[in-house]
Design a protein around this motif. Structure first.
Motif, short mmCIF file in Angstrom:
data_model
loop_
_atom_site.label_atom_id
_atom_site.label_comp_id
_atom_site.label_asym_id
_atom_site.label_seq_id
_atom_site.Cartn_x
_atom_site.Cartn_y
_atom_site.Cartn_z
N LYS A 11 0.82 -1.16 0.16
CA LYS A 11 -0.05 0.05 -0.10
C LYS A 11 0.83 1.30 -0.10
N GLU A 15 0.71 4.04 -3.00
CA GLU A 15 0.47 5.59 -2.35
C GLU A 15 1.69 6.35 -2.99
N GLU A 18 1.23 7.07 -6.49
CA GLU A 18 0.08 7.92 -6.91
C GLU A 18 0.20 9.45 -6.50
N ASP A 19 1.01 9.59 -5.43
CA ASP A 19 1.42 10.78 -4.88
C ASP A 19 2.60 11.53 -5.34
#
Length: 200
Positions: A11, A15, A18-19
């Motif tokens: 995860k 993330e 994604e960020d």
């Protein structure tokens, strides 16, 4: 590593991707385009068709999974545009506009569409990132979104070349020989989704 650590790490990596900054995502798109170009050199030519078996479809399917709809799609746009412009990284170290206008040009267009579709599902539906659901999604992308424009392009190319193909010949040249290998690539990409993408 116990399973809780594995899920947590998975995860966190997701993330971070994604960020990431726009510049980082653009770089990842370029790297995925390069990976597609490398995989395109793993080819098995077939004597009865100008469309070879290649490993590049695996990279295409993974691009949407790993980068999402926007940057996965961008990676395939970069692959096609740079291949047309000046990098000979299509199958068999070919490049140029003649490839896009040739027997395999429709498949290149399908790569862009398929990557966007897979990425859109991956972005919107976290519970679709498991093996079974994603294998279905990737299967639709592979056999519909890649092959429909691919076969259309092959049909147009053959007509332009003065030897139009009937539907049976078209399928024998552009679809049937690739089904078994595509199933392996679909299952491989679904395994990537299961292993690397969080489900929440």
């Amino acid at each position: 590593m116990d399973m809780d650590n594995y899920y947590s790490t998975r995860k966190n990596v997701f993330e971070r991707i994604e960020d990431a900054s726009t510049a980082t995502k653009l770089l990842m798109s370029l790297m995925m385009a390069c990976f597609t170009g490398i995989m395109a050199q793993i080819i098995i030519p077939l004597p009865w068709t100008p469309v070879p078996i290649t490993a590049q479809t695996f990279a295409v399917l993974c691009s949407g999974l790993l980068l999402g709809k926007k940057y996965g799609c961008l990676s395939q746009i970069l692959y096609v545009v740079l291949g047309i412009a000046f990098i000979p990284w299509f199958g068999g170290m070919t490049g140029g506009i003649e490839v896009l206008l040739g027997s395999t040009g429709g498949f290149l267009i399908g790569f862009i569409i398929a990557s966007y579709f897979i990425g859109a599902i991956r972005d919107k539906y976290a519970d679709a990132r498991n093996f079974t659901k994603m294998a279905l999604v990737i299967g639709v992308a592979n056999f519909a979104l890649i092959y429909i424009p691919g076969l259309a392009g092959l049909a147009l190319w053959s007509s332009y070349a003065g030897a139009p193909l009937g539907i049976i010949d078209l399928l024998l040249m552009g679809l049937v020989p690739f089904i078994a290998g595509d199933i392996v690539k679909i299952l491989g990409a679904a395994s990537v989704s299961k292993a690397f993408l969080p489900k929440d």
